[in-house]
Motif scaffolding. Structure first.
Motif, PDB file in Angstrom:
ATOM      1  N   GLY A 348      27.302  37.659  44.491  1.00 38.33           N
ATOM      2  CA  GLY A 348      26.227  36.857  45.061  1.00 38.33           C
ATOM      3  C   GLY A 348      26.731  35.895  46.117  1.00 38.33           C
ATOM      4  N   GLY A 349      27.828  36.231  46.771  1.00 39.74           N
ATOM      5  CA  GLY A 349      28.376  35.373  47.808  1.00 39.74           C
ATOM      6  C   GLY A 349      29.291  34.293  47.286  1.00 39.74           C
ATOM      7  N   GLU A 350      29.667  34.355  45.993  1.00 37.08           N
ATOM      8  CA  GLU A 350      30.561  33.346  45.448  1.00 37.08           C
ATOM      9  C   GLU A 350      31.943  33.454  46.091  1.00 37.08           C
ATOM     10  N   THR A 351      32.673  32.353  46.063  1.00 37.91           N
ATOM     11  CA  THR A 351      34.021  32.324  46.617  1.00 37.91           C
ATOM     12  C   THR A 351      35.028  32.655  45.527  1.00 37.91           C
ATOM     13  N   VAL A 352      35.909  33.590  45.820  1.00 36.93           N
ATOM     14  CA  VAL A 352      36.973  33.983  44.900  1.00 36.93           C
ATOM     15  C   VAL A 352      38.305  33.679  45.574  1.00 36.93           C
ATOM     16  N   LEU A 353      39.137  32.918  44.889  1.00 36.77           N
ATOM     17  CA  LEU A 353      40.461  32.593  45.395  1.00 36.77           C
ATOM     18  C   LEU A 353      41.464  33.562  44.778  1.00 36.77           C
ATOM     19  N   VAL A 354      41.969  34.489  45.578  1.00 34.60           N
ATOM     20  CA  VAL A 354      42.917  35.503  45.117  1.00 34.60           C
ATOM     21  C   VAL A 354      44.328  34.943  45.239  1.00 34.60           C
ATOM     22  N   VAL A 355      45.020  34.855  44.102  1.00 32.49           N
ATOM     23  CA  VAL A 355      46.390  34.346  44.079  1.00 32.49           C
ATOM     24  C   VAL A 355      47.297  35.505  43.682  1.00 32.49           C
ATOM     25  N   GLU A 356      48.011  36.060  44.658  1.00 33.57           N
ATOM     26  CA  GLU A 356      48.812  37.270  44.451  1.00 33.57           C
ATOM     27  C   GLU A 356      50.064  37.192  45.334  1.00 33.57           C
ATOM     28  N   PRO A 357      51.270  37.270  44.727  1.00 32.73           N
ATOM     29  CA  PRO A 357      52.486  37.153  45.530  1.00 32.73           C
ATOM     30  C   PRO A 357      52.736  38.338  46.454  1.00 32.73           C
ATOM     31  N   SER A 358      52.172  39.502  46.152  1.00 31.73           N
ATOM     32  CA  SER A 358      52.369  40.681  46.985  1.00 31.73           C
ATOM     33  C   SER A 358      51.361  40.687  48.129  1.00 31.73           C
ATOM     34  N   GLY A 359      51.855  40.652  49.355  1.00 38.89           N
ATOM     35  CA  GLY A 359      50.962  40.674  50.501  1.00 38.89           C
ATOM     36  C   GLY A 359      50.158  41.955  50.580  1.00 38.89           C
ATOM     37  N   PHE A 360      50.768  43.065  50.201  1.00 41.24           N
ATOM     38  CA  PHE A 360      50.078  44.349  50.218  1.00 41.24           C
ATOM     39  C   PHE A 360      48.918  44.359  49.224  1.00 41.24           C
ATOM     40  N   ALA A 361      49.207  43.947  47.983  1.00 35.75           N
ATOM     41  CA  ALA A 361      48.149  43.927  46.961  1.00 35.75           C
ATOM     42  C   ALA A 361      47.076  42.910  47.310  1.00 35.75           C
ATOM     43  N   ARG A 362      47.478  41.799  47.924  1.00 36.59           N
ATOM     44  CA  ARG A 362      46.513  40.768  48.307  1.00 36.59           C
ATOM     45  C   ARG A 362      45.503  41.317  49.312  1.00 36.59           C
ATOM     46  N   GLY A 363      45.998  42.096  50.271  1.00 41.67           N
ATOM     47  CA  GLY A 363      45.101  42.681  51.263  1.00 41.67           C
ATOM     48  C   GLY A 363      44.119  43.660  50.644  1.00 41.67           C
ATOM     49  N   LEU A 364      44.592  44.460  49.683  1.00 42.07           N
ATOM     50  CA  LEU A 364      43.702  45.411  49.010  1.00 42.07           C
ATOM     51  C   LEU A 364      42.648  44.689  48.180  1.00 42.07           C
ATOM     52  N   LEU A 365      43.057  43.635  47.475  1.00 43.40           N
ATOM     53  CA  LEU A 365      42.103  42.871  46.674  1.00 43.40           C
ATOM     54  C   LEU A 365      41.054  42.215  47.557  1.00 43.40           C
ATOM     55  N   ARG A 366      41.493  41.689  48.684  1.00 36.88           N
ATOM     56  CA  ARG A 366      40.533  41.051  49.596  1.00 36.88           C
ATOM     57  C   ARG A 366      39.507  42.068  50.084  1.00 36.88           C
ATOM     58  N   SER A 367      39.989  43.260  50.486  1.00 39.59           N
ATOM     59  CA  SER A 367      39.069  44.284  50.985  1.00 39.59           C
ATOM     60  C   SER A 367      38.045  44.673  49.933  1.00 39.59           C
ATOM     61  N   GLY A 368      38.525  44.917  48.696  1.00 38.78           N
ATOM     62  CA  GLY A 368      37.613  45.340  47.644  1.00 38.78           C
ATOM     63  C   GLY A 368      36.600  44.276  47.274  1.00 38.78           C
TER      64      GLY A 368
END
Length: 476
Positions: A348-368
């Motif tokens: 519903g447009g909520e903000t999610v703060l993704v905390v992930e040391p792997s830059g690769f995994a961080r990018g995938l999580l952001r996209s999804g």
């Protein structure tokens, strides 16, 4: 060490030394199981003349030490072959969302195949060197306490056997060396999944299992194996048209197809003869699937992924060196957006703060997550996440369990709803929530489960649930 080596080799063992400058020395001792009594699972391979008989295969008996056993999987009818995939010369089976390397025991031992295909597929999931793979056998008997006898010196060089035992009916059963089988079948190299605690505490946080394939002028593309639902092959006659786009009828639904070569390079003409079958990677986002049409499936590799170059075109996250070769990392959000008939948004447009040391995994999580309708803020460490929370105080935390323990505790103390992201099912099982209703744990890239947890956490906050500030218990 020479005295140690001589004495161990005298009883049939071996000593391996692995020294690295500046890191230390690893000493591995292999001691034979001579005259030991161990529990083991008795399995069998049927005679070549006929199919196996459930529970009573008349052929050769083998014993798998119970210390190597993880679980047993039985597939009946067409389910067995339908869930098996072949990548190059390797077979894999999708077990609870993970691709499990599969070794046919008959093939590994160099025995002839059965004349009649088996109606039942028995897979013994074993673990060795912190990796899991499946052994396909004809029959599974029972667990027994067995007396291990050493092999004679003439058979000492066979690395797939750890010894032998005499069964109650007088038959001789060979005890399988799971490590040796895995090495012979090449599943304990760079293609097996890490499952032990060492893999979760490794400093190489960007290590990923990737499916490598080619499409058009992109010779080597890659996506994480965890995001792949199935690998399929469709005949040209299966392709239909709906809404002006290619689709196939698939498992009681309609699967839209995205031709990756033309999507990434719109000016590229269609390649391939009309009668040529299509190789398709099926990817699901919740209950909706998309078939990504590629030119060829190349391999599954596991390596430390570090993006070396930024994306040069739409649909590509960047380039990285994987398995000693340069690959382009596919942006699945871009692909799935083009594969949908309608927009899908669970957030519903909520903000999610993704905390992930792997830059690769961080990018995938952001996209999804962005594709699911969430606003995403990224942080590579706990201190960076705490700084971001000052700007986004209402954000829901989605934090990787690969963070160091101090970092995880500091995020707990921030008092925000927390979605813990586990690397695998084992790490997820070790998690215990300290704040009921305000903490969830799911495996990374399990989008449907993550969406359910984020919705639950959002509802708890919207419903006025108090968010206590608590350091909580230590995390494993």
């Amino acid at each position: 060490m020479d005295v140690v080596r001589c004495n161990i080799e005298r009883i049939g063992g071996s000593v391996e030394l692995n020294s690295r400058t500046g890191e230390g020395l690893c000493v591995r001792l292999k001691i034979p199981l001579t005259l030991a009594i161990i529990p083991g699972l008795v399995v069998s391979l049927a005679d070549r003349c006929g199919p196996p008989r459930d529970g009573a295969c008349p052929g050769m008996a083998f014993v798998i030490p119970q210390v190597n056993l993880v679980e047993l999987v039985r597939l009946e009818g067409d389910t067995g072959q339908a869930n098996m995939h072949r990548i190059r010369n390797s077979r894999v089976y999708r077990l609870r969302g993970q691709l499990l390397p599969v070794v046919d025991l008959r093939e590994a031992l160099g025995l002839p195949g059965a004349d009649t295909p088996a109606s039942v597929v028995n897979i013994v999931v074993v673990q060795a060197e912190n990796r899991q793979f499946g052994l396909v056998v004809d029959g599974i008997q029972d667990t027994q306490e067995i007396v291990v006898k050493p092999l004679g010196k003439q058979l000492k060089g066979l690395d797939v056997y750890a010894g032998a035992t005499i069964m109650g009916d007088g038959r001789v059963a060979l005890i399988l060396d799971v490590v040796g089988l895995g090495q012979r079948a090449a599943v304990l190299g760079d293609t097996g999944p890490h499952t032990g605690p060492e893999s979760r505490t490794s400093p190489m946080l960007d290590r990923q299992r990737l499916l490598v394939f080619g499409a058009g002028r992109f010779a080597r593309l890659a996506v994480p194996v965890s995001l792949v639902s199935r690998l399929e092959e469709f005949a040209p006659s299966d392709i239909e048209s709906a809404g002006g786009r290619d689709v196939v009828q698939y498992r009681g639904g309609i699967l839209p197809l995205v031709r990756l070569a033309t999507l990434l390079d719109p000016g590229l003409p269609a390649i391939g003869a009309p009668e040529q079958s299509l190789e398709v990677i099926v990817i699901h986002d919740g209950d909706r699937g998309t078939g990504v049409v590629v030119d060829r499936i190349l391999d599954i590799v596991e390596d430390e992924v570090s993006v070396r170059e930024s994306a040069a075109c739409a649909g590509i996250l960047g380039s990285a060196v994987v398995g000693g070769r340069l690959v382009d990392l596919l942006d699945l959000r871009f692909v799935l957006e083009h594969g949908r008939f309608g927009a899908r948004s669970t957030g519903g447009g909520e903000t999610v703060l993704v905390v992930e040391p792997s830059g690769f995994a961080r990018g995938l999580l952001r996209s999804g997550l962005e594709m699911a309708g969430y606003r995403v803020v990224e942080a590579a460490s706990a201190p960076a996440a705490l700084a971001a929370l000052e700007k986004h105080p209402g954000a829901i935390l989605a934090a990787s369990l690969d963070l160091d323990p101090e970092g995880r505790e500091s995020l707990m103390a921030a008092g925000r709803p927390l979605l813990a992201l586990a690397a695998d099912a084992g790490q997820q099982a070790g998690w215990s929530a300290a704040r009921e209703g305000l903490e969830e744990c799911q495996c990374k890239f399990d989008w449907e489960a993550m969406a359910r947890s984020l919705k639950k956490l959002s509802a708890a906050v919207a419903g006025g649930r108090e968010v206590p500030v608590s350091a909580g218990p230590g995390r494993s």
